[in-house]
Design a protein around this motif. Structure first.
Motif, mmCIF file in Angstrom:
data_model
loop_
_atom_site.group_PDB
_atom_site.id
_atom_site.type_symbol
_atom_site.label_atom_id
_atom_site.label_comp_id
_atom_site.label_asym_id
_atom_site.label_seq_id
_atom_site.Cartn_x
_atom_site.Cartn_y
_atom_site.Cartn_z
ATOM 1 N N ALA A 1 32.161 49.243 36.900
ATOM 2 C CA ALA A 1 31.517 48.161 37.641
ATOM 3 C C ALA A 1 32.494 47.381 38.505
ATOM 4 C CB ALA A 1 30.820 47.214 36.671
ATOM 5 N N LEU A 2 33.768 47.803 38.530
ATOM 6 C CA LEU A 2 34.836 47.228 39.366
ATOM 7 C C LEU A 2 35.254 45.820 38.942
ATOM 8 C CD1 LEU A 2 33.765 48.432 42.927
ATOM 9 C CD2 LEU A 2 35.388 49.493 41.349
ATOM 10 N N ILE A 3 34.317 45.009 38.424
ATOM 11 C CA ILE A 3 34.647 43.624 38.089
ATOM 12 C C ILE A 3 35.723 43.574 37.012
ATOM 13 C CG2 ILE A 3 33.744 41.482 37.126
ATOM 14 C CD1 ILE A 3 31.082 42.107 38.399
ATOM 15 N N TYR A 4 35.552 44.402 35.972
ATOM 16 C CA TYR A 4 36.542 44.416 34.894
ATOM 17 C C TYR A 4 37.903 44.862 35.422
ATOM 18 C CZ TYR A 4 38.801 45.634 30.475
ATOM 19 O OH TYR A 4 39.680 45.719 29.421
ATOM 20 N N LYS A 5 37.894 45.865 36.296
ATOM 21 C CA LYS A 5 39.149 46.357 36.851
ATOM 22 C C LYS A 5 39.845 45.282 37.677
ATOM 23 C CE LYS A 5 41.089 50.194 39.524
ATOM 24 N NZ LYS A 5 40.779 51.436 40.270
ATOM 25 N N LEU A 6 39.069 44.558 38.495
ATOM 26 C CA LEU A 6 39.647 43.481 39.304
ATOM 27 C C LEU A 6 40.202 42.367 38.418
ATOM 28 C CD1 LEU A 6 36.981 43.259 42.169
ATOM 29 C CD2 LEU A 6 39.313 44.155 42.343
ATOM 30 N N LEU A 7 39.456 42.021 37.356
ATOM 31 C CA LEU A 7 39.932 40.979 36.448
ATOM 32 C C LEU A 7 41.200 41.413 35.730
ATOM 33 C CD1 LEU A 7 36.643 39.626 34.820
ATOM 34 C CD2 LEU A 7 38.223 38.372 36.284
ATOM 35 N N ARG A 8 41.238 42.677 35.320
ATOM 36 C CA ARG A 8 42.406 43.182 34.597
ATOM 37 C C ARG A 8 43.636 43.188 35.499
ATOM 38 N NH1 ARG A 8 43.636 48.379 33.602
ATOM 39 N NH2 ARG A 8 41.579 49.069 34.291
#
Length: 700
Positions: free
Chosen positions: A302-309
């Motif tokens: 979902a990309l959001i987790y990757k961006l947050l990480r």
């Protein structure tokens, strides 16, 4: 006469509870665990729950049933806490009962029963929220003290991710408040957080110290075990895209942390009804948390987790994005209470209720049809079809009872029927979450070895081939499953009998220890006789028959007189460690240039936190201890401190001068000592706060 055992319960949760109990009854505080991983910090693991007050349930009552009781008590506390929370928010006993049942019996909560630390954190979560909401509403010494007690109890339960998510909900409630009270709420939280951290410092500081010296880093877990991209559909049809694992418990092919997270379709109906409440800040906050959790569960997909990480590297220390499922589970359970309260006012629209129910039914049919017609290779189409149709069958009476409550409001029969409907839908939505085995499977003395390893003498080692078989073989009979784990010493189950062994199953370990384990278990054919002898391997399990043990000749755990050479991985694998010891940067160490010497150990006493050795040598040489090197171990020779160096990649060595000397090694965790002092001061402060409040209360 039955006990939980499935997955981590038997090989992690119960052994830790048993070891805690043994240490407690023996008057010992287990800071260090010499039974796993060739020595590893124990208290600092945090999920060992050494200072969690409700651990007294299994410390004082007979095991193993008291550990089962511990889990069930916290499952009950979870529902009871959410009951009181929703009753306070919605002013409705019926709405509160509906929310409590949903939170207790959903797939996520039932799955958490296999982890004592997770079910404890989950059970205390609503109490933390309730006490902090009370603090927000009426900030005073009484509400502040209650919030501190609830929060520190959960903090000591030892489930870092669930605790962090609990505080994420708290901060969302704080920020989502009206501007007029935001400053007051911020001040309350700003005072509460340091106090809770100070109260839990006795556990928190050792954990943070171990985390800083562990194999975990910001890239440790990445997006492993995320919710599948189609995972939202499992809120409608719990068996969609799942397959039956051993003992019939279902699993998703892309994540194996929990079996299901189904909440009940009638409960979801009420949660969606709450979305149409106007001007309710809590609905806005909880619906936002639910959406955020559903997106974060998907991990990098979902990309959001990757961006947050990438922007917050600390997220990389967390394992498994699926754990964000806690947010929608909590949010939907509370929102269902708001939806029920809205029905009971008589202000809800019947047409809207029918529309939402119809939409859920159509979506459920669609998901069911896809699972039936286009299943995954391991999916059982008929099971998905039946599961989806039964869910719709529960939704229909749920809708009718909702309409009944809307029109007749406080009708006891309809209320009880709706609550029973939620309960039955929740507990029947999937095969058994927690299979049970006979209680004798945890009896001591079950394991029989010809020469059982003893602390400080030898260690058992599961061969790489046997370890792979133990991890992958499936059993249909619960008793055989548990017994095989016991006889094969799988994971941490050796702690029940306190048998020292080479490997283990812990969240954190020193990086050099993790690297050494990778050498030993890098492949099913890995076999390094010199390494096995050095670490004192006695019993060695048959790669093809994991419960059969063979005896190997091992070296003593204390040796000396070896030649000192420079460390490299290649040298480690080909050197006879009885004759040489490998030290990194040997030219800069006090052991540089040491030649082989005649070395004799006159006496030795190896205990979990103290090693005492008397030995003699004909020249300056080296003493090597086949125990994991960790910075809180200190060494002295005849009372004089000496450096403790890292030998053979992961172990301990120290310079030993010519002649006869007494060597002592002690495990002295300074982070624990500082944490103890901070927690003691904070506890006195909290007690003073409570007592001063009582003195200030008016008397009649």
């Amino acid at each position: 006469m039955r006990t939980f055992f499935f997955r981590d319960y038997a090989i992690f949760s119960y052994p830790l509870a048993a070891h805690h109990r043994d240490s407690f009854l023996g008057g010992e505080l287990p800071l260090w665990n010499p039974y796993n991983h060739l020595g590893i910090p124990y208290l600092a693991q945090w999920n060992t729950m050494l200072f969690y007050p409700l651990s007294l349930i299994y410390l004082l009552l007979p095991v193993p049933w008291s550990v089962n009781l511990f889990c069930l008590v916290h499952l009950y506390l979870a529902g009871l806490g959410l009951y009181f929370l929703v009753r306070f928010l919605c002013r409705s006993n019926i709405a509160a009962a509906i929310s409590g049942v949903l939170f207790t019996f959903n797939g996520f909560s039932l799955s958490c029963v296999k982890w004592t630390n997770n079910i404890a954190a989950l059970g205390l979560l609503p109490w933390v929220l309730l006490s902090i909401i009370l603090l927000f509403k009426s900030p005073n010494r009484r509400t502040f003290s209650l919030a501190a007690i609830a929060a520190v109890f959960q903090m000591l339960s030892g489930a870092p991710e669930l605790i962090i998510l609990t505080w994420l909900i708290v901060f969302a409630l704080m920020i989502g408040s009206d501007l007029g009270t935001l400053r007051s709420r911020f001040c309350s939280i700003a005072a509460l957080v340091p106090l809770v951290a100070a109260l839990a410092a006795i556990q928190l500081l050792p954990f943070l110290d171990l985390l800083a010296h562990s194999q975990r880093n910001s890239n440790y877990a990445a997006s492993e075990w995320s919710m599948p991209i189609w995972g939202w559909a499992n809120f409608l049809v719990p068996l969609f895209r799942t397959f039956p694992s051993y003992h019939g418990v279902v699993a998703q092919p892309e994540q194996y942390w929990i079996s299901t997270y189904y909440l009940s379709l009638p409960g979801l109906l009420l949660a969606l009804v709450a979305l149409f409440l106007k001007g309710n800040r809590h609905i806005f906050i909880f619906s936002g948390l639910a959406l955020a959790g559903l997106l974060l569960c998907l991990g990098d997909a979902a990309l959001i987790y990757k961006l947050l990480r990438e922007s917050i590297p600390a997220l990389g220390f967390m394992r498994y994005p699926i754990k964000f499922i806690l947010l929608p589970i909590v949010a939907f359970s509370i929102m269902a209470g708001y939806g029920a309260a809205h029905l009971l006012t008589g202000a809800a629209s019947p047409r809207r209720l029918y529309t939402i129910s119809g939409a859920l039914a159509i979506l459920t049919l669609l998901v069911t049809f896809i699972g039936w017609q286009k299943p995954l290779p391991e999916e059982i189409p008929s099971a998905t079809l039946t599961n989806g149709l039964i869910r719709i069958a529960w939704l229909l009476p749920g809708t009718l009872l909702s309409i009944w409550l809307l029109k007749h409001r406080n009708l006891p029969f309809a209320t009880l029927a709706f609550i029973m409907l939620l309960y039955l839908d929740s507990i029947t939505h999937a095969p058994n979450h927690n299979p049970r085995a006979s209680i004798w499977g945890f009896d001591r003395g079950t394991l029989e070895l010809a020469s059982p390893p003893k602390l400080g003498q030898t260690r058992a080692m599961i061969s790489p081939g046997a370890n792979w078989r133990m991890d992958h073989q499936l059993f249909n009979d619960p008793n055989n499953d548990l017994l095989t784990s016991r006889l094969g010493l799988f994971a941490n189950i050796n702690l029940i009998d306190r048998i020292p062994k080479v490997d283990g199953f812990f969240s954190l370990e020193p990086p050099h220890s993790a690297e050494f384990q990778k050498i030993l278990y890098g492949s099913t054919n890995a076999f390094y006789p010199s390494l096995l002898a050095f670490i004192g391997v006695g019993p060695w399990s048959n790669p093809n028959q994991p419960i059969e043990w063979q005896q190997r000749p091992g070296m003593p755990l204390l040796t000396g007189g070896q030649a000192v050479i420079e460390y490299s991985r290649e040298q480690l694998l080909k050197t006879d460690l009885a004759r040489a010891v490998l030290i990194s940067n040997v030219t800069a160490s006090p052991l540089a240039g040491r030649e082989p010497a005649a070395f004799t150990i006159l006496s030795s006493n190896l205990q979990p936190h103290r090693i005492l050795v008397q030995a003699e040598a004909d020249r300056d040489t080296v003493l090597v201890i086949a125990q994991t090197h960790y910075h809180w171990w200190n060494a002295t020779v005849d009372g004089t401190a000496v450096p403790l160096l890292k030998a053979n990649l992961a172990f301990q060595a120290l310079p030993f001068p010519k002649g006869r000397h007494t060597v002592e090694l002690r495990y002295q965790d300074q982070s624990f000592r500082i944490g103890f002092l901070i927690s003691a001061i904070a506890t006195l402060f909290l007690l003073g706060l409570i007592l001063s409040h009582k003195r200030s209360m008016p008397t009649q």
